[in-house]
Design a protein around this motif. Structure first.
Motif, PDB file in Angstrom:
ATOM      1  N   PHE A 153       0.628  -1.074  -0.157  1.00  0.00           N
ATOM      2  CA  PHE A 153      -0.077   0.005   0.122  1.00  0.00           C
ATOM      3  C   PHE A 153       1.362   1.365   0.059  1.00  0.00           C
ATOM      4  N   ASP A 154       2.162   1.071   0.326  1.00  0.00           N
ATOM      5  CA  ASP A 154       2.682   2.594   0.143  1.00  0.00           C
ATOM      6  C   ASP A 154       3.123   2.982  -0.574  1.00  0.00           C
ATOM      7  N   PRO A 155       3.516   3.205  -1.675  1.00  0.00           N
ATOM      8  CA  PRO A 155       2.692   3.985  -3.076  1.00  0.00           C
ATOM      9  C   PRO A 155       1.588   4.105  -2.835  1.00  0.00           C
ATOM     10  N   TYR A 156       1.326   4.217  -2.601  1.00  0.00           N
ATOM     11  CA  TYR A 156      -0.718   4.535  -2.597  1.00  0.00           C
ATOM     12  C   TYR A 156      -1.112   5.451  -1.948  1.00  0.00           C
ATOM     13  N   LEU A 157      -0.774   5.432  -0.429  1.00  0.00           N
ATOM     14  CA  LEU A 157      -1.234   5.463   1.446  1.00  0.00           C
ATOM     15  C   LEU A 157      -1.682   7.422   0.198  1.00  0.00           C
ATOM     16  N   GLY A 158      -3.233   7.332   0.652  1.00  0.00           N
ATOM     17  CA  GLY A 158      -4.042   8.010   0.907  1.00  0.00           C
ATOM     18  C   GLY A 158      -5.154   8.207   0.557  1.00  0.00           C
ATOM     19  N   LEU A 159      -6.082   9.242   0.511  1.00  0.00           N
ATOM     20  CA  LEU A 159      -7.485   8.969   0.413  1.00  0.00           C
ATOM     21  C   LEU A 159      -8.030   8.030  -0.507  1.00  0.00           C
ATOM     22  N   ASN A 160      -7.207   8.233  -1.323  1.00  0.00           N
ATOM     23  CA  ASN A 160      -7.768   7.318  -2.759  1.00  0.00           C
ATOM     24  C   ASN A 160      -8.135   6.084  -2.250  1.00  0.00           C
ATOM     25  N   LEU A 161      -6.574   5.862  -1.855  1.00  0.00           N
ATOM     26  CA  LEU A 161      -6.352   4.594  -0.948  1.00  0.00           C
ATOM     27  C   LEU A 161      -7.555   4.020  -0.719  1.00  0.00           C
ATOM     28  N   LEU A 162      -7.901   4.357   0.827  1.00  0.00           N
ATOM     29  CA  LEU A 162      -9.208   4.503   1.574  1.00  0.00           C
ATOM     30  C   LEU A 162     -10.466   4.120   0.597  1.00  0.00           C
ATOM     31  N   ASP A 163     -11.120   4.905  -0.472  1.00  0.00           N
ATOM     32  CA  ASP A 163     -11.999   5.048  -1.467  1.00  0.00           C
ATOM     33  C   ASP A 163     -11.853   3.729  -1.918  1.00  0.00           C
ATOM     34  N   GLU A 164     -10.374   3.263  -2.206  1.00  0.00           N
ATOM     35  CA  GLU A 164     -10.231   2.180  -3.015  1.00  0.00           C
ATOM     36  C   GLU A 164     -11.066   0.784  -2.318  1.00  0.00           C
ATOM     37  N   VAL A 165      -9.796   0.842  -1.424  1.00  0.00           N
ATOM     38  CA  VAL A 165      -9.991  -0.393  -0.390  1.00  0.00           C
ATOM     39  C   VAL A 165     -11.499  -0.721  -0.017  1.00  0.00           C
ATOM     40  N   TYR A 166     -12.169   0.106   0.371  1.00  0.00           N
ATOM     41  CA  TYR A 166     -13.924  -0.145   0.918  1.00  0.00           C
ATOM     42  C   TYR A 166     -14.468  -0.386  -0.049  1.00  0.00           C
ATOM     43  N   GLN A 167     -14.542   0.376  -1.290  1.00  0.00           N
ATOM     44  CA  GLN A 167     -15.480   0.390  -2.621  1.00  0.00           C
ATOM     45  C   GLN A 167     -14.680  -2.183  -3.000  1.00  0.00           C
ATOM     46  N   ALA A 168     -13.648  -2.338  -3.368  1.00  0.00           N
ATOM     47  CA  ALA A 168     -13.336  -3.531  -3.200  1.00  0.00           C
ATOM     48  C   ALA A 168     -13.518  -4.084  -2.293  1.00  0.00           C
ATOM     49  N   TYR A 169     -13.659  -4.454  -1.062  1.00  0.00           N
ATOM     50  CA  TYR A 169     -14.272  -4.968  -0.019  1.00  0.00           C
ATOM     51  C   TYR A 169     -15.947  -5.141  -0.286  1.00  0.00           C
ATOM     52  N   ARG A 170     -16.562  -3.829  -0.367  1.00  0.00           N
ATOM     53  CA  ARG A 170     -17.893  -3.856  -1.228  1.00  0.00           C
ATOM     54  C   ARG A 170     -18.412  -4.427  -1.958  1.00  0.00           C
ATOM     55  N   ASP A 171     -17.440  -4.671  -3.074  1.00  0.00           N
ATOM     56  CA  ASP A 171     -17.262  -5.364  -4.916  1.00  0.00           C
ATOM     57  C   ASP A 171     -17.582  -6.862  -4.732  1.00  0.00           C
ATOM     58  N   TYR A 172     -16.613  -7.002  -3.510  1.00  0.00           N
ATOM     59  CA  TYR A 172     -16.108  -8.016  -3.598  1.00  0.00           C
ATOM     60  C   TYR A 172     -16.264  -9.646  -2.383  1.00  0.00           C
ATOM     61  N   VAL A 173     -16.886  -8.688  -1.158  1.00  0.00           N
ATOM     62  CA  VAL A 173     -16.815  -9.355   0.234  1.00  0.00           C
ATOM     63  C   VAL A 173     -18.341  -9.142   0.493  1.00  0.00           C
ATOM     64  N   ALA A 174     -18.562  -7.723   0.700  1.00  0.00           N
ATOM     65  CA  ALA A 174     -20.126  -7.472   1.489  1.00  0.00           C
ATOM     66  C   ALA A 174     -20.308  -6.436   1.015  1.00  0.00           C
ATOM     67  N   SER A 175     -21.324  -6.806  -0.118  1.00  0.00           N
ATOM     68  CA  SER A 175     -22.151  -5.713  -0.504  1.00  0.00           C
ATOM     69  C   SER A 175     -22.902  -5.167  -0.088  1.00  0.00           C
ATOM     70  N   GLU A 176     -23.958  -4.994   1.287  1.00  0.00           N
ATOM     71  CA  GLU A 176     -24.565  -4.798   2.030  1.00  0.00           C
ATOM     72  C   GLU A 176     -24.601  -4.904   3.585  1.00  0.00           C
ATOM     73  N   GLY A 177     -25.149  -3.672   4.471  1.00  0.00           N
ATOM     74  CA  GLY A 177     -25.392  -4.754   5.600  1.00  0.00           C
ATOM     75  C   GLY A 177     -24.041  -3.356   6.293  1.00  0.00           C
ATOM     76  N   GLU A 178     -23.936  -3.781   7.545  1.00  0.00           N
ATOM     77  CA  GLU A 178     -23.306  -3.548   8.632  1.00  0.00           C
ATOM     78  C   GLU A 178     -22.092  -4.019   8.431  1.00  0.00           C
ATOM     79  N   VAL A 179     -20.976  -2.932   8.501  1.00  0.00           N
ATOM     80  CA  VAL A 179     -19.825  -3.673   8.086  1.00  0.00           C
ATOM     81  C   VAL A 179     -18.592  -2.832   9.485  1.00  0.00           C
ATOM     82  N   TYR A 180     -17.756  -3.772  10.311  1.00  0.00           N
ATOM     83  CA  TYR A 180     -17.336  -3.250  11.592  1.00  0.00           C
ATOM     84  C   TYR A 180     -15.725  -2.672  11.010  1.00  0.00           C
ATOM     85  N   LEU A 181     -15.159  -2.075  10.829  1.00  0.00           N
ATOM     86  CA  LEU A 181     -13.466  -1.654   9.609  1.00  0.00           C
ATOM     87  C   LEU A 181     -12.552  -1.182  10.816  1.00  0.00           C
ATOM     88  N   VAL A 182     -11.594  -1.564   9.794  1.00  0.00           N
ATOM     89  CA  VAL A 182     -10.395  -1.455  11.140  1.00  0.00           C
ATOM     90  C   VAL A 182      -9.594  -0.317  10.557  1.00  0.00           C
TER      91      VAL A 182
END
Length: 446
Positions: A85-114
């Motif tokens: 993640f080092d070369p990409y650290l920034g707000l865009n990375l947080l967006d991309e990580v969260y969206q990838a998780y929603r797309d591939y793992v849990a598309s809906e419902g409440e999530v606990y995010l660390v």
């Protein structure tokens, strides 16, 4: 930019939905607080503390509990010190990580995010606020190894939306749990005393960092402690604050640790540094480095008790180290400092329980000193002296003299002396002084 598939590949080994996770031994008191704090609406939980104190394990223990009540897929752990993640650290990375998780793992419902070690992302607080304002179905837990994680500017962005939990290395109670020992009844303190005293010596010698406690090899323990010390200095001080002279920063850290349970000042530290390195050192640089060491939770500085703010600022502060194991790894004459080590153990226990803002030392004009003044609200709750042994009558007399003088000045009758093995109550004039062994005090004075 990482593709969504690559992000999931990075996340998968660190998450319950990708692989079984090691969560260590549960630290129940912290877990209960975390669940309680997250019960509020639109609240961000900030978990901070010294590096390697167990923040990651605690957050994964929390995710495990939540997964058991919902599903593995409703939890997401993101390590922001992940090299990929080092070369990409920034707000865009947080967006991309969260969206990838929603797309591939849990598309809906409440999530606990660390978001682990969140301070690596610049302006992370804006992303968190946006998530809250968008009413995303997400409970956010952030972690960091800096007390300034929520500085005044960041707190403004997240006003009223954060609750902070400070995590420390293991208390002695937790240490015993890690060692498979419990003391739940008064008689067990007697029946197990020899074993408990041996474990207390181990705790004083090697401290309470969970990874160190779990090792049985003394040489490996010291190596781990040195590595933790260097990690704090190099990553949480030098790298984070862009210090050019890493050697100077490390030397200041070593000097500070060596001054544990002693009165110190920036001027005194600067003079020691000039003698050690043989060149001039900027007073402001020393002040900054000491501040950074505090931010990283390596040291704590306790002020003199005074009703005058000016006196608190002018008088030297007493320095304590986060962990006696680090003292052992960094100082030379460890075994000769048992009295100071006892004092350091008591200091960290008091800070953990009552907060550093409520702990002071007291000193008279005649230089008589009381180690700890415990304040509760506007009231002085307790006065505490700590020494290794009070078998010598002169030592006992000296400790009592300072304690009684402070008691009269501060109108406090709750007086305590903590030592190696003295347990008694002693009436001195209108006051009663309680003597307790360190072991008994750490276990709640059964």
């Amino acid at each position: 930019m990482l593709r969504s598939e690559e992000i999931i590949e990075v996340l998968s080994p660190l998450n319950f939905w990708g692989k079984g996770q090691e969560v260590g031994i549960e630290r129940t008191s912290y877990l209960q607080k975390m669940q309680e704090y997250l019960g509020g609406k639109d609240v961000v939980l900030s978990v901070i503390g010294v590096r390697r104190a167990g923040k990651t394990y605690l957050t994964k223990q929390l995710l495990k509990l939540k997964a058991e009540h919902a599903s593995l897929e409703k939890t997401l752990y993101v390590l922001l010190e992940e090299p990929k993640f080092d070369p990409y650290l920034g707000l865009n990375l947080l967006d991309e990580v969260y969206q990838a998780y929603r797309d591939y793992v849990a598309s809906e419902g409440e999530v606990y995010l660390v978001l682990d070690e969140i301070q690596n992302v610049l302006h992370w607080e804006k992303w968190v606020r946006t998530m809250l304002e968008k009413k995303e179905k997400v409970k956010i837990i952030i972690t960091g190894s800096s007390s300034k994680l929520l500085s005044s500017s960041l707190a403004t962005v997240l006003t009223g939306r954060t609750i902070t939990l400070k995590v420390y290395p293991l208390s002695f109670d937790e240490f015993l749990l890690f060692k498979g020992q419990r003391v739940e009844k008064k008689y067990e303190l007697l029946s197990k005393r020899r074993k408990l005293e041996k474990l207390l010596l181990e705790y004083i010698t090697y401290g309470g960092f969970p990874q160190v406690v779990s090792s049985e090899d003394p040489t490996l323990k010291i190596s781990m402690l040195k590595e933790i010390f260097e990690g704090i200095v190099l990553r949480d001080v030098v790298a984070r604050h862009k210090i050019r002279d890493a050697v100077l920063a490390k030397t200041v850290a070593e000097v500070s640790v060596n001054q544990f349970a002693c009165l110190t000042s920036a001027a005194k530290t600067r003079n020691m540094m000039v003698n050690l390195i043989g060149r001039k050192v900027s007073p402001n640089l020393i002040l900054n480095l000491l501040s950074y060491l505090e931010e990283a939770f390596l040291i704590f500085q306790i002020p003199i008790f005074s009703y005058k703010v000016k006196e608190q600022k002018l008088y030297p502060k007493k320095t304590y180290c986060i962990d006696s194991g680090i003292i052992n790894a960094v100082t030379i004459k460890f075994q000769e400092n048992m009295g100071r080590l006892f004092e350091n153990i008591v200091a960290i226990s008091l800070i953990r329980k009552f907060g550093i803002e409520n702990i002071f030392y007291w000193k008279s004009r005649e230089q008589e000193e009381v180690d700890f003044v415990l304040k509760k609200g506007l009231k002085i709750e307790q006065l505490i002296q700590v020494c290794y042994e009070v078998l010598d009558k002169e030592v006992e007399k000296r400790e009592e003299k300072a304690l009684l003088k402070a008691a009269k000045e501060l109108y406090c009758s709750n007086l305590l002396v903590i030592s190696r093995d003295t347990r008694k109550r002693k009436k001195v004039g209108p006051f009663e002084i309680c003597y307790l062994p360190l072991l008994d005090w750490l276990l709640g004075d059964f």
